[in-house]
Write an enzyme that holds these catalytic residues in place. Sequence first.
Site, PDB file in Angstrom:
ATOM      1  N   GLU A 105       9.144  -0.324  -6.067  1.00 49.70           N
ATOM      2  CA  GLU A 105       7.969   0.108  -5.304  1.00 49.70           C
ATOM      3  C   GLU A 105       7.025   0.867  -6.221  1.00 49.70           C
ATOM      4  O   GLU A 105       7.441   1.423  -7.237  1.00 49.70           O
ATOM      5  CB  GLU A 105       8.470   0.963  -4.125  1.00 49.70           C
ATOM      6  CG  GLU A 105       7.447   1.594  -3.233  1.00 49.70           C
ATOM      7  CD  GLU A 105       6.485   0.646  -2.535  1.00 49.70           C
ATOM      8  OE1 GLU A 105       5.903  -0.200  -3.217  1.00 49.70           O
ATOM      9  OE2 GLU A 105       6.272   0.820  -1.322  1.00 49.70           O
ATOM     10  N   ASP A 109       6.171   8.456  -1.667  1.00 45.17           N
ATOM     11  CA  ASP A 109       5.241   9.512  -1.271  1.00 45.17           C
ATOM     12  C   ASP A 109       5.906  10.330  -0.154  1.00 45.17           C
ATOM     13  O   ASP A 109       6.777  11.148  -0.431  1.00 45.17           O
ATOM     14  CB  ASP A 109       3.932   8.823  -0.853  1.00 45.17           C
ATOM     15  CG  ASP A 109       2.785   9.776  -0.600  1.00 45.17           C
ATOM     16  OD1 ASP A 109       2.883  10.938  -0.996  1.00 45.17           O
ATOM     17  OD2 ASP A 109       1.776   9.357  -0.008  1.00 45.17           O
ATOM     18  N   ARG A 172      -6.339  -2.259  -8.205  1.00 44.16           N
ATOM     19  CA  ARG A 172      -4.945  -2.576  -8.534  1.00 44.16           C
ATOM     20  C   ARG A 172      -4.818  -3.095  -9.961  1.00 44.16           C
ATOM     21  O   ARG A 172      -3.766  -3.026 -10.573  1.00 44.16           O
ATOM     22  CB  ARG A 172      -4.405  -3.660  -7.596  1.00 44.16           C
ATOM     23  CG  ARG A 172      -4.305  -3.251  -6.136  1.00 44.16           C
ATOM     24  CD  ARG A 172      -3.553  -4.340  -5.358  1.00 44.16           C
ATOM     25  NE  ARG A 172      -3.732  -4.219  -3.923  1.00 44.16           N
ATOM     26  CZ  ARG A 172      -3.021  -3.424  -3.128  1.00 44.16           C
ATOM     27  NH1 ARG A 172      -2.074  -2.667  -3.622  1.00 44.16           N
ATOM     28  NH2 ARG A 172      -3.241  -3.380  -1.826  1.00 44.16           N
TER      29      ARG A 172
HETATM   30  P1  XMP Z   1       5.262   6.605   1.828  1.00 45.90           P
HETATM   31  O1  XMP Z   1       6.356   7.076   0.896  1.00 45.90           O
HETATM   32  O2  XMP Z   1       4.362   7.727   2.237  1.00 45.90           O
HETATM   33  O3  XMP Z   1       4.378   5.588   0.999  1.00 45.90           O
HETATM   34  O4  XMP Z   1       5.820   5.891   3.033  1.00 45.90           O
HETATM   35  C1  XMP Z   1       3.787   4.498   1.606  1.00 45.90           C
HETATM   36  C2  XMP Z   1       2.800   3.801   0.741  1.00 45.90           C
HETATM   37  O5  XMP Z   1       1.648   4.613   0.639  1.00 45.90           O
HETATM   38  C3  XMP Z   1       0.932   4.211  -0.462  1.00 45.90           C
HETATM   39  N1  XMP Z   1       0.532   5.380  -1.253  1.00 45.90           N
HETATM   40  C4  XMP Z   1      -0.445   5.378  -2.141  1.00 45.90           C
HETATM   41  N2  XMP Z   1      -1.251   4.373  -2.531  1.00 45.90           N
HETATM   42  N3  XMP Z   1      -2.334   5.843  -4.019  1.00 45.90           N
HETATM   43  C5  XMP Z   1      -2.197   4.610  -3.474  1.00 45.90           C
HETATM   44  O6  XMP Z   1      -2.917   3.702  -3.848  1.00 45.90           O
HETATM   45  C6  XMP Z   1      -1.565   6.907  -3.673  1.00 45.90           C
HETATM   46  O7  XMP Z   1      -1.729   8.007  -4.204  1.00 45.90           O
HETATM   47  C7  XMP Z   1      -0.560   6.652  -2.672  1.00 45.90           C
HETATM   48  N4  XMP Z   1       0.375   7.434  -2.087  1.00 45.90           N
HETATM   49  C8  XMP Z   1       1.027   6.607  -1.212  1.00 45.90           C
HETATM   50  C9  XMP Z   1       1.810   3.282  -1.269  1.00 45.90           C
HETATM   51  O8  XMP Z   1       1.446   1.941  -1.028  1.00 45.90           O
HETATM   52  C10 XMP Z   1       3.181   3.522  -0.689  1.00 45.90           C
HETATM   53  O9  XMP Z   1       3.974   2.393  -0.849  1.00 45.90           O
HETATM   54 MG    MG Z   2       3.147   0.355  -1.310  1.00 43.56          MG
END
Ligand code: XMP
Ligand code: MG
Length: 187
Positions: A105, A109, A172
């Site tokens: 992944e 976050d 990306r």
């Molecule tokens: P969590 O752990 O919060 O993460 O379930 C879910 C998805 O959130 C996106 N994510 C980010 N994408 N910059 C991004 O472009 C960021 O700083 C960021 N933080 C979280 C990411 O797709 C992850 O899989």
């Molecule tokens: Mg993601």
Amino acid sequence: MNLDYENVVDKILCSEEDIKSRIKIVARKIEEYYKDSERKLLLLGILKGSVVFMADLMKELHLPIEVDFMRLSSYGKGAVSTGNIVIKAGLERKDLSEYNILIVEDILDTGNTLYWLVDYLKQEHMCENIKICTLLDKPDRREKPISVDFGCFTIPDEFVIGYGLDYNELYRDLPYVGVLKREIYEK
Ligand code: XMP
Ligand code: MG
């Protein structure tokens, strides 16, 4: 087209060179962990964010691997993920009990997405040994008891783009990870 689109980057957190060398180190750790296992190894990439990291990591791994992908989305308000996950593209095979699963992944976050996914893989695909490999880890934002097993970089709580990570589906393709300027998403 706006060809000056990189001016949204406030600062570079992980350069191309940093990423290359960290992936080599992490790949050696992954090899060491799995090399004596009797099970096959499946790298499970989570689209779309993992695509650049997956491609570089798999080339660096000197192990027999299979790859597959899932696309997940989390609904709820705002940009923060919730525990409500929807599978947009799932796995064709049901029984994955003969595999070790390495989830690949872009970032861990809040942990909501992968916490849900680990449980789903155990319940629906009979997975027993599931590990997590991410490019980035933002531990300050964690809401679920989940951690990275093989991680490249721990970063502060800032919104980052590049190397697979997007802002409104753009950026990306940047070869590095950079902090998005606040004025871009706060305007
Ligand atoms: P969590 O752990 O919060 O993460 O379930 C879910 C998805 O959130 C996106 N994510 C980010 N994408 N910059 C991004 O472009 C960021 O700083 C960021 N933080 C979280 C990411 O797709 C992850 O899989
Ligand atoms: Mg993601």
